[in-house]
Design a protein around this motif. Structure first.
Motif, PDB file in Angstrom:
ATOM      1  N   GLU A  44      -1.138  -2.943   7.360  1.00 23.26           N
ATOM      2  CA  GLU A  44      -1.921  -2.675   6.974  1.00 23.26           C
ATOM      3  C   GLU A  44      -3.763  -1.739   6.578  1.00 23.26           C
ATOM      4  OE1 GLU A  44      -1.220  -5.622   3.507  1.00 23.26           O
ATOM      5  OE2 GLU A  44       0.077  -4.882   3.294  1.00 23.26           O
ATOM      6  N   GLU A  59       0.934  -0.769   0.528  1.00 17.72           N
ATOM      7  CA  GLU A  59      -0.487   0.179  -0.118  1.00 17.72           C
ATOM      8  C   GLU A  59       0.815   0.903   0.125  1.00 17.72           C
ATOM      9  OE1 GLU A  59      -2.420  -0.274   3.249  1.00 17.72           O
ATOM     10  OE2 GLU A  59      -3.685  -1.349   1.998  1.00 17.72           O
ATOM     11  N   TRP A 113      -9.385  -9.860   2.148  1.00 18.89           N
ATOM     12  CA  TRP A 113      -9.157  -9.408   3.298  1.00 18.89           C
ATOM     13  C   TRP A 113      -7.870 -10.264   4.292  1.00 18.89           C
ATOM     14  CZ3 TRP A 113     -11.663 -12.525   7.173  1.00 18.89           C
ATOM     15  CH2 TRP A 113     -12.864 -13.063   6.429  1.00 18.89           C
ATOM     16  N   THR A 143     -11.465  -5.407   6.755  1.00 23.01           N
ATOM     17  CA  THR A 143     -11.339  -4.665   5.869  1.00 23.01           C
ATOM     18  C   THR A 143     -10.331  -3.379   6.203  1.00 23.01           C
ATOM     19  OG1 THR A 143     -12.785  -2.973   5.760  1.00 23.01           O
ATOM     20  CG2 THR A 143     -12.934  -5.980   4.841  1.00 23.01           C
ATOM     21  N   ALA A 201      -4.321   2.497  -2.198  1.00 25.10           N
ATOM     22  CA  ALA A 201      -3.695   0.445  -2.269  1.00 25.10           C
ATOM     23  C   ALA A 201      -4.724   0.337  -3.901  1.00 25.10           C
ATOM     24  CB  ALA A 201      -4.858   0.285  -0.806  1.00 25.10           C
ATOM     25  N   ARG A 210      -7.078  -5.538  -1.335  1.00 27.35           N
ATOM     26  CA  ARG A 210      -7.664  -4.987   0.493  1.00 27.35           C
ATOM     27  C   ARG A 210      -8.977  -5.282   0.126  1.00 27.35           C
ATOM     28  NH1 ARG A 210      -5.734  -1.203   2.970  1.00 27.35           N
ATOM     29  NH2 ARG A 210      -7.102  -0.432   5.143  1.00 27.35           N
ATOM     30  N   LEU A 265     -11.172   1.887   3.804  1.00 24.78           N
ATOM     31  CA  LEU A 265     -11.610   2.437   2.839  1.00 24.78           C
ATOM     32  C   LEU A 265     -12.397   2.596   2.041  1.00 24.78           C
ATOM     33  CD1 LEU A 265     -13.229  -0.488   1.719  1.00 24.78           C
ATOM     34  CD2 LEU A 265     -11.337  -1.971   2.575  1.00 24.78           C
ATOM     35  N   THR A 318      -4.608  -9.443   4.400  1.00 24.73           N
ATOM     36  CA  THR A 318      -4.174  -8.171   5.037  1.00 24.73           C
ATOM     37  C   THR A 318      -3.612  -8.467   6.846  1.00 24.73           C
ATOM     38  OG1 THR A 318      -6.112  -7.552   3.287  1.00 24.73           O
ATOM     39  CG2 THR A 318      -4.473  -6.308   4.589  1.00 24.73           C
TER      40      THR A 318
END
Length: 334
Positions: free
Chosen positions: A89, A28, A82, A121, A73, A78, A124, A85
């Motif tokens: 992040e 990212e 998930w 997540t 990202a 993303r 975002l 991740t």
């Protein structure tokens, strides 16, 4: 989503798409990474200001405002991967656009679906193309808005989410001066309509870097703007000087690695330069196995890391590309 899919989740993911290697590095990008880019429109654009401390992000004719501290990202990765991740992040709110997704099966389903939860997540905003009719749906910490062929997904605490969703608007030219559509989308081989040697440009005031989908590569019959940024003043003049320093001659290219019909790749960037010569364009082709370089209509110059860097910062970050590995340190510097 882009037509290619990653085969493995590593620092560098190599995939094959129509005989061309698609390269992906899923890290990212923070909002402070790279050179400073303009977060508000110049007087020639005439767009309304974003809320204080926020910035505009555009995709496919839709603009949305987000807090200025949010990074960027691979939105597909993303949101849909998930479960792999990293915690660091997840702690960074991001704006994401379509990209290749690692071949990992994250659990979906249940109520609420994990994909709708901030704790899964992170915060975002992601964009993608859609054929669904206009509308809105909500679940968990997620609001999805469908508008003008664009799907906007917002995962955030309720107050922040409502404020972000409330800024969604349709545009024909975005806040950085980029039209939603450009002829290069349907005709990737075209050259600038007003040829001007980049080395002759003086008194450069601004450069809008407009990234577009390319037909044949993206698979879209109506390619549109993917992202944009604008450099002003000394940053813009410096960017043009670096392009002029690049040696004449296209590349890096590897035409033997792909079919001609996809040799331009999925995307291209149009540089709208405002200088003493008036409005001019430079085409930045970087995404395919062939035709890479800066094209000012007079000559084509080789991609160099110094010339490319300010134009692929922030929202224009490159997560996937085709062609020779020589492009990796140019498009994905460590």
């Amino acid at each position: 989503m882009r037509r290619s899919a990653a085969a493995a989740f590593t620092l560098l993911v190599l995939t094959m798409s129509a005989c061309a290697a698609r390269n992906q590095a899923p890290r990212e990008v923070s909002a402070s990474a790279g050179p400073e880019v303009s977060a508000s429109a110049g007087p020639e654009v005439g767009a309304s200001a974003a809320p204080e401390g926020w910035r505009w992000e555009s995709y496919g004719g839709i603009e949305i405002a987000v807090p200025g501290s949010w990074g960027w990202a691979n939105g597909s990765q993303r949101l849909h991967a998930w479960c792999i991740t990293r915690a660091d992040e997840l702690a960074r709110p991001v704006v994401g656009r379509p990209g290749a997704v690692a071949t990992v099966g994250c659990w979906v389903g249940g109520s609420p679906d994990p994909i709708t939860l901030v704790r899964k997540t992170g915060q975002l905003v992601t964009f993608d193309r859609t054929t669904e009719p206009p509308g809105m749906r909500q679940e968990g910490d997620q609001t999805v808005v469908l508008r003008d062929g664009v799907m906007i997904t917002v995962n955030a605490p309720q107050e922040v989410r409502q404020r972000i969703v409330g800024t969604i608007r349709r545009v024909d030219v975005d806040s950085y001066g980029c039209p939603v559509e450009h002829p290069i989308g349907l005709h990737p081989q075209q050259r600038p309509r007003k040829p001007v040697d980049v080395a002759s440009l003086r008194d450069v005031a601004s450069v809008s870097a407009c990234k577009y989908e390319v037909a044949g590569g993206s698979g879209s019959s109506s390619p549109r703007l993917v992202s944009s940024l604008r450099l002003d003043g000394s940053a813009a003049a410096g960017a043009v000087r670096e392009i002029a320093k690049a040696p004449v001659g296209a590349g890096p290219n590897a035409p033997q690695t792909c079919l001609p019909e996809v040799s331009y790749g999925d995307e291209a960037i149009v540089l709208l330069v405002r200088s003493a010569a008036g409005p001019t364009e430079i085409l930045l082709r970087y995404d395919g196995c062939d035709h890479n370089g800066f094209d000012d209509g007079v000559s084509v110059r080789t991609l160099t890391a110094a010339a490319v860097a300010p134009l692929i910062a922030g929202p224009n970050v490159v997560f996937n590309f085709s062609g020779p590995q020589e492009k990796l340190p140019i498009l994905r510097p460590s």
